[in-house]
Write a protein that holds these residues in place. Structure first.
Motif, short mmCIF file in Angstrom:
data_model
loop_
_atom_site.label_atom_id
_atom_site.label_comp_id
_atom_site.label_asym_id
_atom_site.label_seq_id
_atom_site.Cartn_x
_atom_site.Cartn_y
_atom_site.Cartn_z
N ALA A 14 0.84 -1.21 0.00
CA ALA A 14 0.00 0.00 0.00
C ALA A 14 0.87 1.25 0.00
O ALA A 14 0.87 2.03 0.96
CB ALA A 14 -0.95 -0.03 1.20
N LYS A 17 1.13 6.13 -1.97
CA LYS A 17 0.95 7.41 -1.26
C LYS A 17 1.30 7.22 0.22
O LYS A 17 1.48 6.11 0.69
CB LYS A 17 -0.53 7.83 -1.30
N ARG A 39 -3.73 -0.23 -5.39
CA ARG A 39 -4.80 -0.65 -6.32
C ARG A 39 -4.81 0.19 -7.58
O ARG A 39 -4.94 -0.34 -8.69
CB ARG A 39 -6.16 -0.56 -5.62
N ALA A 63 -1.76 -4.12 -6.91
CA ALA A 63 -2.26 -5.18 -6.03
C ALA A 63 -3.27 -4.61 -5.05
O ALA A 63 -3.10 -3.49 -4.57
CB ALA A 63 -1.11 -5.82 -5.26
N MET A 65 -4.77 -5.36 -1.40
CA MET A 65 -4.43 -6.13 -0.20
C MET A 65 -5.60 -6.94 0.34
O MET A 65 -5.43 -7.74 1.26
CB MET A 65 -3.86 -5.21 0.89
N THR A 142 0.57 -0.15 11.83
CA THR A 142 -0.73 -0.31 12.47
C THR A 142 -1.26 1.07 12.86
O THR A 142 -1.43 1.91 11.98
CB THR A 142 -0.66 -1.31 13.65
N ILE A 194 -5.29 12.34 5.61
CA ILE A 194 -5.55 13.37 6.63
C ILE A 194 -5.90 14.70 5.96
O ILE A 194 -6.77 15.45 6.43
CB ILE A 194 -4.32 13.50 7.56
N1 LIG Z 1 -2.06 9.08 8.38
C1 LIG Z 1 -2.43 8.91 9.64
O1 LIG Z 1 -2.56 9.88 10.40
C2 LIG Z 1 -2.67 7.52 10.18
C3 LIG Z 1 -2.77 7.36 11.59
C4 LIG Z 1 -2.98 6.07 12.09
C5 LIG Z 1 -3.10 4.99 11.22
N2 LIG Z 1 -3.01 5.19 9.88
C6 LIG Z 1 -3.13 4.00 9.02
O2 LIG Z 1 -1.99 3.87 8.20
C7 LIG Z 1 -2.37 3.26 6.94
C8 LIG Z 1 -1.89 4.16 5.80
O3 LIG Z 1 -2.51 5.43 5.92
P1 LIG Z 1 -2.07 6.70 5.02
O4 LIG Z 1 -2.39 7.90 5.83
O5 LIG Z 1 -0.72 6.50 4.48
O6 LIG Z 1 -3.16 6.61 3.84
P2 LIG Z 1 -3.14 7.26 2.35
O7 LIG Z 1 -2.33 8.52 2.33
O8 LIG Z 1 -4.57 7.32 1.96
O9 LIG Z 1 -2.39 6.15 1.47
C9 LIG Z 1 -2.90 4.86 1.42
C10 LIG Z 1 -2.10 4.04 0.42
O10 LIG Z 1 -2.53 2.67 0.53
C11 LIG Z 1 -3.04 2.23 -0.73
N3 LIG Z 1 -4.14 1.30 -0.44
C12 LIG Z 1 -5.29 1.57 0.22
N4 LIG Z 1 -6.05 0.46 0.29
C13 LIG Z 1 -5.35 -0.53 -0.34
C14 LIG Z 1 -5.62 -1.89 -0.62
N5 LIG Z 1 -6.77 -2.49 -0.27
N6 LIG Z 1 -4.68 -2.60 -1.30
C15 LIG Z 1 -3.52 -2.02 -1.69
N7 LIG Z 1 -3.22 -0.74 -1.47
C16 LIG Z 1 -4.13 0.01 -0.80
C17 LIG Z 1 -3.47 3.51 -1.44
O11 LIG Z 1 -3.49 3.37 -2.86
P3 LIG Z 1 -4.83 2.85 -3.64
O12 LIG Z 1 -5.99 3.60 -3.03
O13 LIG Z 1 -4.56 3.15 -5.08
O14 LIG Z 1 -4.91 1.37 -3.38
C18 LIG Z 1 -2.34 4.46 -1.02
O15 LIG Z 1 -1.16 4.21 -1.76
C19 LIG Z 1 -3.90 3.10 7.00
O16 LIG Z 1 -4.22 1.81 7.44
C20 LIG Z 1 -4.31 4.11 8.05
O17 LIG Z 1 -5.53 3.78 8.67
C21 LIG Z 1 -2.78 6.42 9.33
#
Ligand SMILES: NC(=O)c1ccc[n+]([C@@H]2O[C@H](COP(=O)([O-])OP(=O)(O)OC[C@H]3O[C@@H](n4cnc5c(N)ncnc54)[C@H](OP(=O)(O)O)[C@@H]3O)[C@@H](O)[C@H]2O)c1
Length: 262
Positions: A14, A17, A39, A63, A65, A142, A194
């Motif tokens: 994932a 981004k 994805r 892919a 997940m 996580t 965010i």
């Molecule tokens: N940022 C925060 O403040 C924060 C805090 C606590 C936890 N988290 C957790 O950390 C993780 C990453 O968050 P983020 O802030 O980096 O999110 P993000 O900026 O929205 O990036 C998510 C990335 O994961 C990919 N992705 C999402 N669903 C997927 C799937 N089913 N299969 C493969 N790739 C997938 C997205 O691309 P596609 O949509 O093209 O698949 C994108 O590249 C999440 O689980 C989030 O809940 C984030």
């Protein structure tokens, strides 16, 4: 400090981004070869091209997940292309927000598939390659929600804890193969996710997205939200040769947000 990552082979899930991308970039900057996946194939290709332009040796494999065949494929393609696999960063989009009455069995099962089973399947496919190499690093992305439940995130609060139970159990079992297993717990970090949340809240409240982001940083002892590169640097260190004696931990990268002594 030399992290000892030159020519190591990593798969970051994932990762077009956000936290996944920042982790992939930090690991690649240390000389490792890296597979990224997500994805949306166009966004993934854009990230691959930008990382390659910055000097990374990077493979992109679309892919999802939630799909077991995609997970098996991304691991197989990594091994085929680079000749092995040493570092696995498990990650996926978070489960949807909501309270207990909001979710039926299907919603719970879907969140288990996304958050727990993607981790199980990635590790199951990657582990034999690490054992063959006699060296490995498994790092699970996580959330702070495992130590301090977040109000409207019942699915995350419940299911991410299972990832921690898995990681701690596995950490005890594979350490003698030269493999460590750790979790990294992001606090509020300024990724696209965010930013979108801030834009949505700004539209409702008459504030600017920057005001909303600043507000999220208020309760954090450091006084601001985190930046993705700060998270990525932590993941790269845990992936390193230098982190060989860090095993089975759950490390918050949250500016001190979690209000617990341990
Ligand atoms: N940022 C925060 O403040 C924060 C805090 C606590 C936890 N988290 C957790 O950390 C993780 C990453 O968050 P983020 O802030 O980096 O999110 P993000 O900026 O929205 O990036 C998510 C990335 O994961 C990919 N992705 C999402 N669903 C997927 C799937 N089913 N299969 C493969 N790739 C997938 C997205 O691309 P596609 O949509 O093209 O698949 C994108 O590249 C999440 O689980 C989030 O809940 C984030």
């Amino acid at each position: 400090m030399d992290l000892g990552l030159k020519n190591k082979i990593a798969l970051v899930a994932a990762s077009s981004k956000g936290l996944g991308r920042a982790s992939a970039e930090a690991i690649a900057a240390e000389g490792a070869r890296v597979t990224i996946c997500a994805r949306n194939a166009d966004a993934l290709e854009k990230t691959r091209a930008e990382m390659a332009a910055a000097g990374a040796d990077v493979l992109a494999v679309p892919a999802d997940m939630t799909n077991p065949a995609d997970i098996a494929n991304v691991v197989a393609r990594t091994v085929e292309h680079f000749g092995g696999l040493h570092i696995l960063v498990t990650n996926a989009g978070g489960p949807p927000p909501g309270y207990f009455p909001d979710f039926d069995d299907a919603a719970w099962e879907s969140a288990v598939n996304l958050t727990l089973m993607s981790t199980v399947r990635l590790i199951r496919a990657a582990l034999p390659h690490m054992q063959q190499a006699g060296w490995g690093r498994i790092i699970n992305v996580t959330s702070i929600s495992v130590k301090q439940p977040v109000d409207n995130l019942v699915l995350s609060n419940a299911i991410r804890a299972a990832v921690h139970g898995l990681a701690k159990t596995l950490a005890n079992q594979v350490a003698r193969d030269g493999i460590t297993v750790n979790n990294v717990l992001p606090g509020y970090t300024h990724t696209d996710r965010i930013q979108q949340l801030a834009e949505a809240r700004a539209a409702d409240s008459g504030k600017t997205p920057a005001d909303i982001i600043a507000g999220l940083g208020q309760p954090v002892p450091v006084g601001r939200v985190g930046q993705p590169h700060e998270f990525g640097a932590t993941v790269a260190f845990l992936a390193s040769e230098q982190a060989a004696y860090i095993n089975g931990v759950s490390l918050p990268v949250d500016g001190g947000y979690i209000n617990a002594a341990f």
